[in-house]
Scaffold this active site. Structure first.
Site, PDB file in Angstrom:
ATOM      1  N   ARG A 187       0.867  -1.422  -0.063  1.00  0.00           N
ATOM      2  CA  ARG A 187       0.030   0.025   0.073  1.00  0.00           C
ATOM      3  C   ARG A 187       0.989   1.090   0.146  1.00  0.00           C
ATOM      4  O   ARG A 187       0.190   2.336   0.064  1.00  0.00           O
ATOM      5  CB  ARG A 187      -1.050  -0.014   1.083  1.00  0.00           C
ATOM      6  CG  ARG A 187      -1.868  -1.269   1.158  1.00  0.00           C
ATOM      7  CD  ARG A 187      -3.237  -1.190   2.009  1.00  0.00           C
ATOM      8  NE  ARG A 187      -3.823  -2.332   2.085  1.00  0.00           N
ATOM      9  CZ  ARG A 187      -3.781  -3.323   3.091  1.00  0.00           C
ATOM     10  NH1 ARG A 187      -2.969  -3.048   3.806  1.00  0.00           N
ATOM     11  NH2 ARG A 187      -4.402  -4.528   3.031  1.00  0.00           N
ATOM     12  N   VAL A 188       2.332   1.307  -0.087  1.00  0.00           N
ATOM     13  CA  VAL A 188       3.202   2.285  -0.036  1.00  0.00           C
ATOM     14  C   VAL A 188       3.403   2.372  -1.862  1.00  0.00           C
ATOM     15  O   VAL A 188       3.518   3.555  -2.196  1.00  0.00           O
ATOM     16  CB  VAL A 188       4.265   2.076   0.618  1.00  0.00           C
ATOM     17  CG1 VAL A 188       5.192   3.170   0.173  1.00  0.00           C
ATOM     18  CG2 VAL A 188       3.933   2.186   1.983  1.00  0.00           C
TER      19      VAL A 188
END
Length: 531
Positions: A393-394
């Site tokens: 999710r980065v």
């Protein structure tokens, strides 16, 4: 007549109050207590009326304990270590400090237990020591900055498609024997280059509830590949009492925070949190806390969320970092900004059930997950990463620009290949475009395979993935992909080292791409393939 096992703690308390009326004054009962019951690593204590939850206490034998339950007429505590030295009727005293571990830089290269005591037979650990609490509130939003630096794992599939940034929390999840620990160990081994360059990422490997022989094997691997000088192993084996197993990840986090808050980078691996959850369930049931789903206590989510929330990228400004909440007094003078603590928790699933209680808890806490699939592992695709449900999710913020540029379509192409591959099994009449996509997918899968303990430098990864995603390997037989990769990297190292250095520094333009393409075509020509 009632036996001792029939007596409830409140009845024992009433009896003791009568007997001890003349022995301990009410003032002494604030600081002192007497063991009512002991067993299974748990002690119930009468007295200690002013004790706080999470405070350390000391038994008459010198054994330490941590207070977990504060009840109306007794205190429930876990004994750190063997409970054989603690007996009913023993006196207990408060230590007036939160449960903590003494951290030292000299722990690097050592194997310790969750109390900070050495287990490797190399003598005592030297100071200076800094007291770091097991339980500490995570840094607030003001003291963090978004994740922006990559933490290279040296694993092509991860660095290209599921990148991990410094300060991120990325879950490694899968059934037993699918290569979860292998990914974590490869990530530690890949930090050796940083250490040799004088920019170390200090690694903390928390072995939680594993067999002692497995832990010894892991330590031997780290020593063999030269990773121990920048690594600390915190070991709580399956034979250790449950309180030590549940505390081990917190001990690792306390050590990691010392590096993080003094402006350095640290990586912590929790292997694995499923066993920690089972140990915490055992402790909670013995303390008579009410069981919930799967007999876990109600705060099992909080057990993991407060642990993983401590992974963070700290703001670069030293003045702001020094104002950080809950800083331990011992290392306040050493605090600097810009440090990070990256967490790689491991969760073991049962028969691929990622929707079970503990797996869903940890998935919702972390910033992405790497899901390892037994079918892929057994088919020889290693690391056995399922690209469809693995995610970071980065994302691109944790990649160097050249990698972002060449690997953009890689994940999509692999996911489409998996779909088409399943579809292709049912019918042979496929249009040329679909066949082309399946053939490219096969080569990309082969390209991303990697033997254990053989990490790949990021500039080599970019070059190899560039050749795969640009379709240069489409005519190459699948069995020759590995040979091409080895020859291509050798060719670039021999004749284009300045180009690889530029890629490492984050540069990649069209001229550099054409040089990579030309080099790939020359290597392919040597293998009898004309592009």
């Amino acid at each position: 007549m009632k036996t001792l096992t029939d007596l409830r703690p409140d009845e024992v308390t009433a009896l003791l109050e009568q007997q001890l009326a003349g022995q301990l004054s009410s003032k002494e009962l604030e600081e002192m207590g007497i063991v009512l019951q002991v067993g299974d690593g748990i002690a119930r204590i009468y007295g200690l009326t002013e004790v706080e939850a999470g405070e350390m206490i000391e038994f008459a034998s010198g054994a330490k304990g941590i207070v977990l339950n504060l009840e109306e007429d007794n205190v429930g505590a876990v004994i750190m270590g063997s409970s054989s030295s603690v007996h009913e009727g023993d006196r207990v005293k408060r230590l007036h400090r939160t449960a903590s571990i003494l951290v030292s830089e000299k722990m690097l290269g050592r194997v310790i237990n969750p109390l900070g005591e050495p287990l490797d037979g190399k003598g005592p650990i030297e100071g200076p020591f800094y007291e770091s609490p097991y339980e500490r509130k995570a840094p607030g939003v003001i003291f963090r900055r978004p994740v922006h630096q990559p933490l290279q794992t040296g694993i092509k599939a991860i660095d290209a498609m599921i990148p991990i940034g410094r300060g991120q929390r990325e879950l490694i999840i899968g059934d037993r024997s699918t290569g979860k620990t292998a990914i974590a160990l490869d990530t530690i081994l890949n930090q050796r280059e940083n250490y040799e360059r004088g920019e170390p990422v200090y690694c903390i490997y928390v072995a939680c509830g594993q067999k002692a022989s497995t832990i010894a094997q892991t330590v031997a691997t780290l020593e063999k590949y030269g990773a121990m000088p920048y690594t600390i192993v915190v070991a709580a084996s399956a034979s250790d009492p449950a309180p030590l197993v549940f505390l081990a990840p917190y001990a690792g986090a306390a050590i990691g925070e010392f590096f993080r808050d003094t402006g350095r980078h640290a990586l912590i691996i929790y292997d694995d949190l499923s066993k920690q959850a089972a140990a915490y369930r055992e402790v909670s049931l013995l303390l008579r806390r009410p069981p919930g789903r799967e007999a876990y206590p109600g705060d099992i989510f909080y057990l993991h969320s407060r642990l993983l929330e401590r992974a963070a990228k700290i703001i670069d400004d030293d003045a702001v970092a020094r104002q950080m909440n809950n800083l331990p007094e011992s290392f306040k003078p050493l605090v600097k900004g810009g440090g990070s603590l990256t967490a790689l928790p491991i969760i073991e699933t049962q028969a691929g059930d990622v929707a079970a209680y503990i797996p869903t808890n940890v998935i919702s806490i972390t910033d992405g997950q790497i899901y390892l699939e037994p079918n892929l592992f057994n088919a020889g695709v290693r690391p056995a990463i399922n690209v469809g449900i693995s995610v970071s999710r980065v994302g691109g913020a944790a990649q160097i620009k050249p990698m972002k540029r060449v690997a953009g379509r890689l994940k999509l192409e692999l996911a489409q290949y998996r779909e088409l591959e399943a579809f292709a099994k049912f019918g042979s009449d496929l249009d040329p475009a679909t066949l082309r996509q399946i053939e490219r997918g096969r080569r990309l899968v082969e390209l991303l395979k990697q033997p254990q303990y053989q990490t790949v430098k990021v500039e080599h990864q970019v070059a190899v993935i560039f050749a795969g995603t640009r379709g240069l390997l489409d005519k190459l037989p699948v069995e020759k992909v590995r040979t091409f990769e080895e020859q291509y990297i050798r060719y670039l190292e021999a004749g284009h080292r300045p180009l690889l250095d530029k890629i490492r520094q984050g540069q990649l333009d069209e001229a550099m791409e054409s040089t990579l393409e030309k080099a790939a075509k020359e290597v392919l020509a040597g293998l009898g393939v004309q592009v």
